[in-house]
Enzyme design. Structure first.
Site, PDB file in Angstrom:
ATOM      1  N   HIS A   1     -20.869  66.923  35.137  1.00 16.23           N
ATOM      2  CA  HIS A   1     -20.668  67.628  36.406  1.00 16.23           C
ATOM      3  C   HIS A   1     -20.901  69.122  36.239  1.00 16.23           C
ATOM      4  O   HIS A   1     -20.506  69.733  35.240  1.00 16.23           O
ATOM      5  CB  HIS A   1     -19.252  67.383  36.938  1.00 16.23           C
ATOM      6  CG  HIS A   1     -19.155  67.589  38.417  1.00 16.23           C
ATOM      7  ND1 HIS A   1     -19.137  68.832  38.997  1.00 16.23           N
ATOM      8  CD2 HIS A   1     -19.079  66.692  39.444  1.00 16.23           C
ATOM      9  CE1 HIS A   1     -19.054  68.702  40.313  1.00 16.23           C
ATOM     10  NE2 HIS A   1     -19.019  67.406  40.613  1.00 16.23           N
ATOM     11  N   HIS A   2     -21.541  69.706  37.267  1.00 14.59           N
ATOM     12  CA  HIS A   2     -21.851  71.135  37.233  1.00 14.59           C
ATOM     13  C   HIS A   2     -20.591  71.995  37.254  1.00 14.59           C
ATOM     14  O   HIS A   2     -20.627  73.170  36.881  1.00 14.59           O
ATOM     15  CB  HIS A   2     -22.738  71.484  38.426  1.00 14.59           C
ATOM     16  CG  HIS A   2     -23.787  72.503  38.121  1.00 14.59           C
ATOM     17  ND1 HIS A   2     -23.679  73.410  37.078  1.00 14.59           N
ATOM     18  CD2 HIS A   2     -24.982  72.777  38.738  1.00 14.59           C
ATOM     19  CE1 HIS A   2     -24.748  74.187  37.062  1.00 14.59           C
ATOM     20  NE2 HIS A   2     -25.555  73.829  38.036  1.00 14.59           N
ATOM     21  N   ALA A   3     -19.466  71.435  37.664  1.00 13.32           N
ATOM     22  CA  ALA A   3     -18.216  72.190  37.639  1.00 13.32           C
ATOM     23  C   ALA A   3     -17.765  72.499  36.214  1.00 13.32           C
ATOM     24  O   ALA A   3     -17.006  73.444  35.991  1.00 13.32           O
ATOM     25  CB  ALA A   3     -17.117  71.416  38.368  1.00 13.32           C
TER      26      ALA A   3
ATOM     27  N   ASN B   1     -19.658  77.630  34.037  1.00 11.23           N
ATOM     28  CA  ASN B   1     -20.851  78.276  34.577  1.00 11.23           C
ATOM     29  C   ASN B   1     -20.744  79.784  34.452  1.00 11.23           C
ATOM     30  O   ASN B   1     -19.774  80.388  34.917  1.00 11.23           O
ATOM     31  CB  ASN B   1     -21.028  77.888  36.048  1.00 11.23           C
ATOM     32  CG  ASN B   1     -21.355  76.419  36.216  1.00 11.23           C
ATOM     33  OD1 ASN B   1     -22.502  76.030  36.199  1.00 11.23           O
ATOM     34  ND2 ASN B   1     -20.318  75.586  36.357  1.00 11.23           N
TER      35      ASN B   1
ATOM     36  N   PHE C   1     -20.167  72.380  33.418  1.00 10.43           N
ATOM     37  CA  PHE C   1     -21.296  72.772  32.577  1.00 10.43           C
ATOM     38  C   PHE C   1     -22.370  73.438  33.420  1.00 10.43           C
ATOM     39  O   PHE C   1     -22.637  73.016  34.542  1.00 10.43           O
ATOM     40  CB  PHE C   1     -21.932  71.542  31.904  1.00 10.43           C
ATOM     41  CG  PHE C   1     -20.998  70.747  31.043  1.00 10.43           C
ATOM     42  CD1 PHE C   1     -20.934  70.959  29.677  1.00 10.43           C
ATOM     43  CD2 PHE C   1     -20.180  69.773  31.596  1.00 10.43           C
ATOM     44  CE1 PHE C   1     -20.074  70.217  28.886  1.00 10.43           C
ATOM     45  CE2 PHE C   1     -19.324  69.027  30.810  1.00 10.43           C
ATOM     46  CZ  PHE C   1     -19.262  69.249  29.442  1.00 10.43           C
TER      47      PHE C   1
END
Length: 486
Positions: free
Chosen positions: A139-141, A312, A143
């Site tokens: 998940h972009h949250a 991020n 990475f």
């Protein structure tokens, strides 16, 4: 217990069932790697990445940003899956499988990742029969592209013999905080976060003065700003079905193209290749805007100390792609000029300070606003922030191995959302560059054609570069043989 940053949380409130917000990709691994060996290999190294065993603890009513907490019920079997391609086991079957899996949302009740072990790769050119693929989703949250690359580095070795890994120490599983504790933390944040605003405004003012100095004293033109990009088919609402593909290029041939424009970088050449494909694709549909398309290019803001940190840490640079220019060399020259301007402003503006504004946005309010934006189809009603995202994740130029088996190629994916329906992750590794567009079926049903145009755009640029270099060499030889006397 670790609270998500404002930027990390943004990838949660942008997410809906039809807009999953994970990054990942497809890796092809040589040799007959067995699933049981793969599972044991992941099990042995899992403890090196905290986010792989942590899940989200949500604040009641989503009033504040969630927290990462250790999952007391972590089960590796819920994150490792095994499947096989249908016959004949070729590239078509692999990209169809990847497209389907990339469209599926990760389960928020568990740690936000999964690896799919794919067997049956029997008919892909240049891939030995019996090789396997690993389709990854994180998940972009948790990475971004850089920390995702660091994650893969932790999984791979630089020699066929796996490096020794320190055994996992027993973890102390803390009790997940209750609603009262989480609400108390949120109340504290509501009181203290606004106090950061004066400092941020001061930093922004200094950045604005620096940018203004560039414009006035050095005559540097302002880079493209949000909402000034032309409207294209990529900037509409997206449906749930995804399409994914990848063009794989020789990195040395791509690097050689830098020489045709003095000062140009590898990234400039890649942008020019993408621009050529975009121009041709839209031209064939009679949809090419008069104004050049604009790419958002993520820029890492990580320091050396933050190299292996998850989460991020990125800013953005907006680059006009010169899609209004037919000649591929002149297009590259213009893109080089545009990226130089973009970099000057990136240096003038404190990107980390700008990222801090995301810390002030109430999580619940942002989530409601994101859902309203999607339901009301507002993406149809304004000019795009930008047209496409092109993100470059450099990788090592040496072979890597997973459980003793060589990694042949790695290809990326990243999320799309309403108003931004095409993203192109670039991954370089061991002599190759993969450009892997991801889109929605309703926007780009013929993504396979677009991917082919990527390869042909590279060939077009290479041919034009060779011709120009030959002309330059011929002119130089003529001048050497015919000295002019004034």
């Amino acid at each position: 217990m670790e609270e998500l940053s404002g930027l990390d949380a943004s990838f949660l409130y942008l997410e809906t069932p039809k807009i999953p917000m994970h990054i990942g990709g497809v890796s092809i691994i040589e040799g007959s790697l067995k699933f049981d060996d793969f599972r044991q290999f992941v099990q042995d190294r899992l403890h090196n990445v905290d986010k792989l065993t942590q899940k989200l603890a949500m604040v009641p009513m989503s009033l504040d940003r969630p927290y990462w907490v250790e999952d007391p019920d972590f089960d590796l079997s819920l994150h490792l899956h095994r499947t096989a391609l249908p016959r004949p086991g070729g590239w078509k079957e692999l990209r169809y499988l990847a497209s389907r899996l990339f469209a599926q949302q990760l389960d928020r009740e568990r740690p936000l990742w999964e690896f799919i072990f794919v067997e049956g790769l029997d008919s892909i050119p240049q891939v030995p029969k019996g090789s396997v693929a690993m389709i990854s989703k994180v998940h972009h949250a948790g990475f971004d592209g850089k920390s995702g690359a660091d994650l893969m580095t932790m999984l791979y070795d630089v020699s066929p013999k796996p490096r020794p890994v320190t055994p996992a120490l027993p973890k102390v599983i803390e009790e997940i905080p209750g609603s009262v504790d989480l609400m108390a933390k949120s109340a504290y944040h509501f009181l203290t976060r606004p106090g950061k605003l004066p400092g941020l405004l001061w930093d922004t003012g200094k950045s604005t003065l620096k940018a203004g100095y560039l414009t006035r004293s050095q005559g540097v033109t302002l880079p493209t700003m949000p909402f000034s990009a032309p409207k294209t088919r990529f900037n509409d609402t997206v449906e749930s079905a995804r399409v994914w593909n990848s063009a794989i290029l020789d990195i040395n041939r791509v690097k050689a193209l830098r020489k045709v424009v003095q000062g140009a970088t590898l990234n400039d050449v890649i942008l020019a290749i993408c621009a050529g494909a975009l121009r041709r694709y839209l031209l064939e549909k009679n949809e090419l805007p008069d104004k050049p398309l604009v790419a958002m290019v993520p820029i890492s803001t990580r320091t050396g100390e933050e190299k292996n940190a998850m989460g991020n840490q990125v800013s953005a640079m907006y680059v006009q792609l010169a899609t209004d220019i037919e000649d591929p060399i002149k297009r590259l020259e213009k893109i080089y000029h545009n990226t130089v301007i973009g970099k000057l402003y990136q240096e003038a503006i404190d990107a980390k300070s700008l990222m801090c504004y995301a810390e002030l946005i109430p999580f619940g309010l942002a989530a409601v606003a994101a859902r309203f934006y999607t339901r009301a189809a507002i993406a149809k009603r304004h000019n795009p922030f930008f047209n496409v995202v092109i993100t470059n994740v450099p990788g090592p130029q040496i072979p890597l191995y997973l459980a003793g088996h060589k990694l042949i190629v790695t290809m990326g994916t990243a999320p799309i959302f309403d108003g931004m329906g095409l993203i192109m992750p670039i991954c370089s590794y061991n002599g190759t560059i993969s450009i892997s567009p991801t889109s929605a079926v309703n926007l780009t049903p013929d993504l396979d054609d677009f991917t082919r145009y990527m390869r042909e755009s590279a060939n077009e640029l290479e041919e034009a570069a060779h011709q120009k270099m030959q002309e330059t060499a011929a002119l130089k030889k003529f001048l050497e043989q015919n000295q002019l006397i004034f």
